[in-house]
Design a protein around this motif. Structure first.
Motif, PDB file in Angstrom:
ATOM      1  N   ARG A   1       0.818  -1.211   0.000  1.00 23.61           N
ATOM      2  CA  ARG A   1       0.000   0.000   0.000  1.00 23.61           C
ATOM      3  C   ARG A   1       0.860   1.274   0.000  1.00 23.61           C
ATOM      4  NH1 ARG A   1      -4.663  -1.001   3.933  1.00 23.61           N
ATOM      5  NH2 ARG A   1      -5.267  -2.420   2.288  1.00 23.61           N
ATOM      6  N   GLY A   2       0.577   2.175  -0.967  1.00 25.23           N
ATOM      7  CA  GLY A   2       1.256   3.473  -1.015  1.00 25.23           C
ATOM      8  C   GLY A   2       2.680   3.444  -1.548  1.00 25.23           C
ATOM      9  N   ARG A   3       3.112   2.304  -2.083  1.00 27.04           N
ATOM     10  CA  ARG A   3       4.501   2.185  -2.519  1.00 27.04           C
ATOM     11  C   ARG A   3       4.641   2.348  -4.030  1.00 27.04           C
ATOM     12  NH1 ARG A   3       6.830  -1.738   0.970  1.00 27.04           N
ATOM     13  NH2 ARG A   3       8.612  -1.780  -0.421  1.00 27.04           N
ATOM     14  N   GLU A   4       5.745   2.946  -4.460  1.00 26.66           N
ATOM     15  CA  GLU A   4       6.028   3.042  -5.902  1.00 26.66           C
ATOM     16  C   GLU A   4       7.103   2.063  -6.328  1.00 26.66           C
ATOM     17  OE1 GLU A   4       6.439   6.923  -7.524  1.00 26.66           O
ATOM     18  OE2 GLU A   4       4.439   7.521  -6.870  1.00 26.66           O
ATOM     19  N   THR A   5       7.833   1.521  -5.367  1.00 26.83           N
ATOM     20  CA  THR A   5       8.842   0.505  -5.694  1.00 26.83           C
ATOM     21  C   THR A   5       8.832  -0.602  -4.638  1.00 26.83           C
ATOM     22  OG1 THR A   5      10.547   1.676  -4.461  1.00 26.83           O
ATOM     23  CG2 THR A   5      10.433   2.117  -6.835  1.00 26.83           C
ATOM     24  N   VAL A   6       9.247  -1.776  -5.089  1.00 28.37           N
ATOM     25  CA  VAL A   6       9.394  -2.919  -4.183  1.00 28.37           C
ATOM     26  C   VAL A   6      10.806  -3.476  -4.365  1.00 28.37           C
ATOM     27  CG1 VAL A   6       8.598  -5.233  -3.618  1.00 28.37           C
ATOM     28  CG2 VAL A   6       6.946  -3.493  -4.339  1.00 28.37           C
ATOM     29  N   PRO A   7      11.673  -3.338  -3.362  1.00 30.83           N
ATOM     30  CA  PRO A   7      13.036  -3.864  -3.484  1.00 30.83           C
ATOM     31  C   PRO A   7      13.031  -5.385  -3.630  1.00 30.83           C
ATOM     32  CG  PRO A   7      12.819  -2.434  -1.563  1.00 30.83           C
ATOM     33  CD  PRO A   7      11.441  -2.676  -2.076  1.00 30.83           C
ATOM     34  N   VAL A   8      13.971  -5.893  -4.399  1.00 28.55           N
ATOM     35  CA  VAL A   8      14.108  -7.339  -4.576  1.00 28.55           C
ATOM     36  C   VAL A   8      14.227  -8.041  -3.226  1.00 28.55           C
ATOM     37  CG1 VAL A   8      15.686  -9.128  -5.425  1.00 28.55           C
ATOM     38  CG2 VAL A   8      15.041  -7.218  -6.909  1.00 28.55           C
ATOM     39  N   ALA A   9      14.883  -7.362  -2.289  1.00 31.53           N
ATOM     40  CA  ALA A   9      15.087  -7.954  -0.966  1.00 31.53           C
ATOM     41  C   ALA A   9      13.773  -8.272  -0.263  1.00 31.53           C
ATOM     42  CB  ALA A   9      15.923  -7.016  -0.106  1.00 31.53           C
ATOM     43  N   GLU A  10      12.678  -7.617  -0.685  1.00 26.00           N
ATOM     44  CA  GLU A  10      11.382  -7.857  -0.026  1.00 26.00           C
ATOM     45  C   GLU A  10      10.584  -8.983  -0.670  1.00 26.00           C
ATOM     46  OE1 GLU A  10       8.941  -4.418   0.580  1.00 26.00           O
ATOM     47  OE2 GLU A  10      10.642  -3.199   1.232  1.00 26.00           O
ATOM     48  N   LEU A  11      11.039  -9.470  -1.829  1.00 24.14           N
ATOM     49  CA  LEU A  11      10.234 -10.460  -2.565  1.00 24.14           C
ATOM     50  C   LEU A  11       9.991 -11.734  -1.754  1.00 24.14           C
ATOM     51  CD1 LEU A  11      11.575 -10.156  -6.228  1.00 24.14           C
ATOM     52  CD2 LEU A  11       9.429  -9.289  -5.276  1.00 24.14           C
ATOM     53  N   ALA A  12      11.030 -12.185  -1.064  1.00 22.43           N
ATOM     54  CA  ALA A  12      10.878 -13.420  -0.286  1.00 22.43           C
ATOM     55  C   ALA A  12       9.741 -13.278   0.722  1.00 22.43           C
ATOM     56  CB  ALA A  12      12.185 -13.758   0.425  1.00 22.43           C
ATOM     57  N   GLY A  13       9.714 -12.153   1.429  1.00 22.70           N
ATOM     58  CA  GLY A  13       8.679 -11.925   2.431  1.00 22.70           C
ATOM     59  C   GLY A  13       7.292 -11.805   1.802  1.00 22.70           C
ATOM     60  N   LEU A  14       7.207 -11.119   0.663  1.00 14.18           N
ATOM     61  CA  LEU A  14       5.918 -10.941  -0.008  1.00 14.18           C
ATOM     62  C   LEU A  14       5.373 -12.293  -0.491  1.00 14.18           C
ATOM     63  CD1 LEU A  14       6.585  -7.712  -2.106  1.00 14.18           C
ATOM     64  CD2 LEU A  14       4.999  -7.959  -0.181  1.00 14.18           C
ATOM     65  N   LEU A  15       6.249 -13.091  -1.093  1.00 13.05           N
ATOM     66  CA  LEU A  15       5.788 -14.393  -1.587  1.00 13.05           C
ATOM     67  C   LEU A  15       5.405 -15.318  -0.430  1.00 13.05           C
ATOM     68  CD1 LEU A  15       8.162 -15.068  -4.614  1.00 13.05           C
ATOM     69  CD2 LEU A  15       5.796 -14.282  -4.635  1.00 13.05           C
ATOM     70  N   ALA A  16       6.117 -15.205   0.677  1.00 10.14           N
ATOM     71  CA  ALA A  16       5.761 -16.011   1.849  1.00 10.14           C
ATOM     72  C   ALA A  16       4.377 -15.598   2.361  1.00 10.14           C
ATOM     73  CB  ALA A  16       6.816 -15.854   2.941  1.00 10.14           C
ATOM     74  N   ALA A  17       4.086 -14.303   2.324  1.00  8.27           N
ATOM     75  CA  ALA A  17       2.763 -13.822   2.751  1.00  8.27           C
ATOM     76  C   ALA A  17       1.677 -14.351   1.816  1.00  8.27           C
ATOM     77  CB  ALA A  17       2.745 -12.296   2.781  1.00  8.27           C
ATOM     78  N   VAL A  18       1.977 -14.351   0.506  1.00  4.22           N
ATOM     79  CA  VAL A  18       1.029 -14.885  -0.472  1.00  4.22           C
ATOM     80  C   VAL A  18       0.788 -16.373  -0.198  1.00  4.22           C
ATOM     81  CG1 VAL A  18       0.749 -15.498  -2.911  1.00  4.22           C
ATOM     82  CG2 VAL A  18       1.537 -13.211  -2.291  1.00  4.22           C
ATOM     83  N   ARG A  19       1.885 -17.100   0.033  1.00  6.17           N
ATOM     84  CA  ARG A  19       1.770 -18.536   0.342  1.00  6.17           C
ATOM     85  C   ARG A  19       0.867 -18.751   1.560  1.00  6.17           C
ATOM     86  NH1 ARG A  19       7.018 -20.102   2.949  1.00  6.17           N
ATOM     87  NH2 ARG A  19       5.989 -18.897   4.591  1.00  6.17           N
ATOM     88  N   ASP A  20       1.074 -17.979   2.618  1.00  8.22           N
ATOM     89  CA  ASP A  20       0.308 -18.176   3.845  1.00  8.22           C
ATOM     90  C   ASP A  20      -1.172 -17.857   3.631  1.00  8.22           C
ATOM     91  OD1 ASP A  20       2.670 -18.875   4.960  1.00  8.22           O
ATOM     92  OD2 ASP A  20       2.988 -16.984   6.036  1.00  8.22           O
ATOM     93  N   GLN A  21      -1.450 -16.815   2.877  1.00  7.53           N
ATOM     94  CA  GLN A  21      -2.845 -16.464   2.587  1.00  7.53           C
ATOM     95  C   GLN A  21      -3.517 -17.539   1.733  1.00  7.53           C
ATOM     96  OE1 GLN A  21      -5.282 -14.201   3.325  1.00  7.53           O
ATOM     97  NE2 GLN A  21      -3.890 -13.881   5.027  1.00  7.53           N
ATOM     98  N   MET A  22      -2.789 -18.041   0.756  1.00  9.20           N
ATOM     99  CA  MET A  22      -3.343 -19.111  -0.087  1.00  9.20           C
ATOM    100  C   MET A  22      -3.673 -20.336   0.757  1.00  9.20           C
ATOM    101  SD  MET A  22      -1.162 -19.297  -3.583  1.00  9.20           S
ATOM    102  CE  MET A  22      -1.363 -18.138  -4.940  1.00  9.20           C
ATOM    103  N   MET A  23      -2.788 -20.651   1.706  1.00 10.82           N
ATOM    104  CA  MET A  23      -3.034 -21.807   2.566  1.00 10.82           C
ATOM    105  C   MET A  23      -4.257 -21.573   3.442  1.00 10.82           C
ATOM    106  SD  MET A  23       0.903 -22.776   3.546  1.00 10.82           S
ATOM    107  CE  MET A  23       0.500 -24.056   4.723  1.00 10.82           C
ATOM    108  N   ALA A  24      -4.372 -20.354   3.968  1.00  9.38           N
ATOM    109  CA  ALA A  24      -5.507 -20.047   4.843  1.00  9.38           C
ATOM    110  C   ALA A  24      -6.816 -20.101   4.073  1.00  9.38           C
ATOM    111  CB  ALA A  24      -5.312 -18.661   5.463  1.00  9.38           C
ATOM    112  N   ARG A  25      -6.811 -19.591   2.843  1.00  5.51           N
ATOM    113  CA  ARG A  25      -8.046 -19.543   2.044  1.00  5.51           C
ATOM    114  C   ARG A  25      -8.401 -20.884   1.427  1.00  5.51           C
ATOM    115  NH1 ARG A  25     -11.300 -15.346   2.923  1.00  5.51           N
ATOM    116  NH2 ARG A  25     -10.040 -13.524   3.349  1.00  5.51           N
ATOM    117  N   GLY A  26      -7.388 -21.529   0.854  1.00  3.87           N
ATOM    118  CA  GLY A  26      -7.665 -22.739   0.075  1.00  3.87           C
ATOM    119  C   GLY A  26      -7.600 -24.013   0.892  1.00  3.87           C
ATOM    120  N   GLY A  27      -7.032 -23.932   2.088  1.00  5.72           N
ATOM    121  CA  GLY A  27      -6.979 -25.117   2.929  1.00  5.72           C
ATOM    122  C   GLY A  27      -5.848 -26.072   2.602  1.00  5.72           C
TER     123      GLY A  27
END
Lengths: 201, 328
Positions: A95-121
């Motif tokens: 939210r509110g960001r114009e750039t996403v550093p490569v260093a943050e990708l691991a954390g973002l993808l981990a968050a996506v993984r966790d949400q997918m697990m929570a939603r899809g079971g």
């Protein structure tokens, strides 16, 4: 090294083309487990996503939001809805960001993984797209350089396919095929690998 | 496989256009079919939804005393989150909405997300999942079972409860009890094909039958040479009666349902045997249903659903209801 809105627009176009190119392969992979429509669905979905990208938007989160909206309107398939969940998660996290550093990708993808697990079971090890995402997220841990991230992510997605091919699917429709899924790529994992490969060129 | 259609991409939308043209009591908004009349104030709404390709399920059960609205997806794919949200809003009469649909991963995610979206407007929702397919998981894992033809009993029974003015908690409990009291098993003789797909959903020999196959070609219990109708009916009834059921009763309703291509003649041959076997087991059959209720396009085969009835469920099953494919 960081990603911005132009990178995202380019990625959306590449994903659209990659989904179209993988149409037959993904239909065939899914066809071994029933319907045979994963390619059709993803081709339509990523066309809608690319179409929805606002041309002048600089806010990365707004782009992800537009992608999520396009997904929510155009798909109802379980894999498609996981893409919706991914886009919503990324929109919230940037939210509110114009750039996403490569260093943050691991954390973002981990968050996506966790949400997918929570939603899809799904659990890790069920042989679903979540396992591919998990492998890629872990491979990016501590990576800050773009070229290194591309190489790590690509290798991780392929390694995940290799690792899981011999196992049984334990989720959804594929679960019902039991031992017959040994030796087959999970269509969701395969789609993820193909799209990733195109997006990170 | 031959199909009368104009284009695979237009298959679902043109089908829905035809459905509402033929049945003016129904109205269409994008991928939602709802009652043409506005939601009745003070009545609990009931929505369902799922993939196309199963008519009369799902959209065909929108009607008085049944469903208020239905979200519909592409063939064998769940309805979009937007469609689920629209259906819930269309069904809302101010006393909450029950989401009553089959236990499939995509459908669950979409209806869950849609429920969160309508929460913002204070529309209360509950969920009951159809889990009647006994071949899709063992009794110990009955929560993993997929929803098939038996869900129409839950539509009818919960629909009558809502029609009678019950609140959301009561309608939800009634729907859950109807699901818990119902068991289904199917057999398949030949496959169907998704419009636009390169091949049928599964391959089966011209002289073979598969016991327990799901409505999207999910593998079943065994596959073998085709047997007589009586042998097949006997095994299906035996499996249904052997499966532990909550709310067991000696009064049951039974649905002998075609998966699409199997004609009424064969359904009645099977029903004749099913009725005999149920009676032999000391069960009294109430309001049997024989016909095309939940299909998979041109798939050949049939399913048998058995629902145990207490006095309340029996009365709700008998209450007036009307939709394009079922009138009581």
């Amino acid at each position: 090294m960081a990603l911005d809105a132009d990178d995202l627009r380019l990625a959306a176009d590449r994903a659209r083309d990659a989904a179209a190119a993988a149409h037959d392969e993904l239909n065939a992979a899914d066809g071994r487990l029933g319907d045979g429509d994963t390619g059709v669905m993803l081709k339509r979905l990523f066309a809608a996503i690319a179409e929805a990208a606002p041309a002048d938007e600089r806010d990365v989160s707004k782009l992800f939001q537009a992608f999520a909206k396009a997904c929510a309107a155009s798909t109802g398939s379980s894999l498609g809805t996981l893409v919706t969940v991914a886009m919503m998660t990324l929109a919230k996290a940037t939210r509110g960001r114009e750039t996403v550093p490569v260093a943050e990708l691991a954390g973002l993808l981990a968050a996506v993984r966790d949400q997918m697990m929570a939603r899809g079971g799904a659990q890790l090890g069920d042989k679903s797209v979540v396992d591919a995402l998990d492998a890629v997220a872990r491979s990016l841990d501590g990576v800050t350089d773009g070229a290194a991230a591309r190489a790590a992510a690509r290798a991780a997605a392929i390694a995940a396919l290799d690792e899981f091919r011999g196992r049984e699917n334990r989720l959804g429709r594929a679960r019902m095929f039991g031992a017959r899924t040994k030796g087959l790529d999970d269509p969701g994992m395969l789609a993820f690998a193909r799209l990733l490969d195109a997006v990170i060129v | 496989m031959k199909k009368l259609m104009n284009a695979p991409d237009a298959f679902v939308d043109e089908m829905l256009d035809g459905l509402v043209a033929a049945h003016p009591a129904l109205a269409r908004e994008a991928r939602v079919i709802r009652l043409a009349a506005p939601a009745r104030k003070g009545k609990v709404g009931i929505v369902s939804g799922g993939g196309s390709g199963h008519l009369p399920l799902f959209t065909g059960y929108v009607g008085r005393g049944l469903l208020d609205a239905c979200a519909i997806g592409d063939v064998f794919a769940g309805p979009s989150v937007d469609a689920c949200e629209q259906a819930i809003r269309a069904a809302d009469g101010g006393r909450g909405v029950l989401r009553l649909y089959g236990n499939y991963g995509g459908d669950r995610m979409n209806f869950d997300l849609a429920g969160e979206m309508v929460e913002i407007d204070d529309i209360e929702t509950t969920t009951v999942l159809g889990t009647d397919d006994i071949a899709s998981a063992a009794p110990a894992e009955s929560g993993k079972r997929r929803g098939v033809a038996g869900i129409i009993y839950a539509y009818k029974i919960a629909g009558a409860k809502a029609d009678a003015g019950a609140d959301l908690a009561e309608v939800t409990a009634t729907a859950q009890a109807a699901v818990d009291a119902c068991r289904t098993i199917g057999v398949a003789l030949s496959p169907c094909q998704i419009p636009g797909a390169a091949a049928p959903t599964f391959a089966i020999g011209a002289d073979e039958i598969e016991m327990g196959m799901g409505i999207h070609g999910e593998p079943g219990i065994w596959r073998d040479k085709l047997r007589s109708a009586d042998d097949v009916a006997d095994e299906m009834v035996k499996r249904l009666l052997a499966d532990p059921v909550k709310h067991a009763s000696d009064r049951v309703s039974v649905l002998v349902n075609s998966l699409g291509a199997t004609p009424l003649e064969e359904l009645f041959i099977v029903y004749r045997r099913v009725a005999r076997q149920l009676t032999k087991n000391g069960l009294t059959i109430v309001r049997p249903l024989v016909g095309h209720y939940v299909t998979s396009m041109e798939m050949a085969g049939l399913s048998i659903s058995l629902i145990h009835l207490d006095a309340a469920r029996e009365a709700l099953l008998a209450a007036p209801a009307e939709c394009p494919f079922w009138r009581v």
